[in-house]
Motif scaffolding. Structure first.
Motif, PDB file in Angstrom:
ATOM      1  N   LEU A 126       0.878  -1.163   0.000  1.00 62.72           N
ATOM      2  CA  LEU A 126       0.000   0.000   0.000  1.00 62.72           C
ATOM      3  C   LEU A 126       0.917   1.215   0.000  1.00 62.72           C
ATOM      4  CD1 LEU A 126      -2.600  -1.181   2.687  1.00 62.72           C
ATOM      5  CD2 LEU A 126      -2.791  -1.332   0.187  1.00 62.72           C
ATOM      6  N   VAL A 174       1.148  -7.411   4.724  1.00 56.71           N
ATOM      7  CA  VAL A 174       1.004  -6.238   3.867  1.00 56.71           C
ATOM      8  C   VAL A 174       1.982  -5.188   4.360  1.00 56.71           C
ATOM      9  CG1 VAL A 174      -0.876  -5.341   5.318  1.00 56.71           C
ATOM     10  CG2 VAL A 174      -0.652  -4.536   2.954  1.00 56.71           C
ATOM     11  N   HIS A 193      -0.790  -2.636  -4.636  1.00 53.27           N
ATOM     12  CA  HIS A 193      -2.177  -3.050  -4.427  1.00 53.27           C
ATOM     13  C   HIS A 193      -3.084  -1.836  -4.561  1.00 53.27           C
ATOM     14  CE1 HIS A 193      -5.763  -3.629  -1.870  1.00 53.27           C
ATOM     15  NE2 HIS A 193      -5.622  -4.940  -2.038  1.00 53.27           N
ATOM     16  N   TYR A 316      -7.806  -2.399   1.397  1.00 53.87           N
ATOM     17  CA  TYR A 316      -7.237  -3.713   1.703  1.00 53.87           C
ATOM     18  C   TYR A 316      -8.217  -4.597   2.472  1.00 53.87           C
ATOM     19  CZ  TYR A 316      -3.702  -7.206   2.711  1.00 53.87           C
ATOM     20  OH  TYR A 316      -2.993  -8.395   2.779  1.00 53.87           O
TER      21      TYR A 316
END
Length: 479
Positions: A126, A174, A193, A316
């Motif tokens: 991210l 993540v 992402h 997410y």
């Protein structure tokens, strides 16, 4: 097991926080590594000795690194260059690489390509970029992700090496990744992402060559996004970058605003942070995420940072409760609109991190009335727009630093009624005097705000030292 780098001749351009890890990782993967570095100071010599002990070749003060040196050739046999992000694209080394068909990557590109190496989990990224607010937003995002029970870390331009994150022993679910325009320039295959460009204002134009080139490099963060391209609804330039991006099918544009959000936006309604993007029937429904008071500190630009972080987390799949809990758990770094103390009814706030006019504008918008401490190295900036916008909020101004005259002249043009103290000194001792002068100008209920709108290196080692000096001077007032 041999890697794609086994036996490959790789030149690493620059030592420092990115070059050393890159050299070590590449050496460990079996590459023949040569490091070239402009300088040969004590730190560089120490780093060189560490790498040479591993078998890495290091050339300090190498002519191939120079902007003006006559030697512009590649080290013999070079098949790939991995560069520190700060090295300008105009370096002769890169010109020679282009002529020879040798690719140039940054450490971010290398980290992206090494995701999943050795059977590790390839954690999605991210990504956060923008002129201001990157570090705070990434840290907020990491706090929100952690509150959701995810294994995560704030990495990238924030000081934690992405290479360490993708090649280390910890397997993350993540990553919250801060990326500078320099890093994005050298990361052609990065595909996040989801990503956000927080804002765009003129900065680092000496490196990029133009505002258009700077914006284009920022916009690279959107390329190939899978779920959401998050943009600032108050900054049309960020939305334009989303429109220009080539993203995966189904990726959505999601805005954030300090006002009431429309469909596919996050915003603020009656003191609440709300989501109308990641909810069912976003045309009719909204999801409460947190209260404005959960944001620390609840200054307008910091609320915007929180909304951007929330948007990436929601993209997410993070639940609303984790946004609230993560924001509550977040503690901002020092020198970012940090309340130092109240003395005689006057608040003293340290925003030494406001090193350009865009950051100072956001800081000045958070308080009223203000005695403003400003000045330092302008880096080519002009101050008319900043002063004109803040004039009604100013009780007074105290100016320090090498380029204070530029701010003084802007004050004379746009806020002639505001009292100005011009301290004709650039030594570190100017800060205590500046704080004392600000105290003299301030009245109970005012805020004395250090938001210099300038870099610090004319007087201090960095903005941290400048903020420390301010805080110490404030503490002396209350002693």
């Amino acid at each position: 097991m041999p890697s794609e780098f086994s036996g490959k001749h790789v030149t690493v351009a620059g030592l420092g926080v990115s070059g050393v890890p890159a050299a070590k990782v590449l050496h460990g993967l079996g590459a023949h590594v040569t490091v070239v570095n402009d300088g040969a100071d004590e730190r560089a010599r120490t780093q060189a000795a560490e790498l040479e002990a591993l078998g890495v070749t290091v050339r300090l003060g190498d002519g191939t690194a120079s902007d003006s040196g006559s030697a512009a050739g590649l080290p013999e046999g070079t098949e790939l260059i991995v560069t520190a992000p700060g090295w300008k694209p105009t370096k002769p080394l890169f010109t020679a690489a282009e002529q020879a068909g040798v690719p140039v990557w940054g450490d971010v590109e290398l980290a992206w390509r090494l995701r999943g190496h050795g059977g590790r989990k390839a954690a999605p990224w991210l990504a956060v970029t923008g002129t201001n607010g990157k570090t705070t937003t990434v840290q907020m995002l990491a706090s929100i992700l952690a509150a959701a029970g995810l294994r995560t870390a704030a990495v990238g331009n924030i000081g934690v090496s992405l290479l360490d994150a993708v090649t280390g022993d910890t397997e993350y679910d993540v990553l919250a990744v801060e990326l500078s325009s320099y890093q994005l320039h050298w990361a052609p295959s990065l595909r996040a992402h989801s990503a956000v460009v927080l804002n765009l204002a003129a900065d680092h134009l000496d490196w990029h060559g133009s505002m258009e080139a700077y914006a284009a490099d920022k916009g690279r963060v959107y390329e190939g996004n899978q779920v959401a391209c998050v943009y600032n609804a108050a900054d049309r330039a960020t939305e334009d970058l989303v429109r220009a991006a080539d993203v995966e099918e189904g990726c959505r544009a999601v805005g954030f605003t300090l006002g009431t959000p429309g469909p596919s936006q996050l915003g603020v309604v009656e003191g609440l942070l709300v989501d109308r993007a990641f909810v069912e029937d976003r045309h009719k429904n909204a999801q409460e995420l947190a209260e404005v008071s959960d944001v620390n500190p609840p200054a307008p630009h910091n609320i915007a940072n929180a909304l951007a972080a929330a948007a990436l987390a929601r993209a997410y799949g993070v639940p609303a409760a984790a946004v609230r809990d993560g924001l509550r758990a977040f503690t901002p770094d020092a020198h970012r609109i940090a309340h130092v103390a109240d003395v005689d009814g006057v608040a003293y706030v340290d925003d030494s991190k406001a090193t350009n006019t865009h950051a100072a504008e956001a800081s000045l918008a958070a308080y009223e009335p203000i005695v403003w401490i400003a000045g330092g190295l302008a880096k080519g900036a002009t101050f008319d727009e900043l002063v004109a916008g803040a004039a009604k909020r100013l009780r007074g101004a105290v100016l320090i630093g090498a380029d204070r005259a530029l701010i003084r002249e802007a004050l004379a043009r746009h806020a002639p009624e505001v009292p100005v103290v011009d301290l004709d000194r650039t030594d570190t001792g100017a800060m205590p005097q500046a704080v004392r002068e600000a105290r003299r100008l301030a009245e109970p209920g005012d805020t004395v705000l250090l938001a210099p709108a300038c870099a610090s290196m004319d007087m201090f080692t960095n903005y941290n030292k400048r903020g420390d000096a301010f805080a110490e001077a404030v503490r002396e007032l209350g002693a």
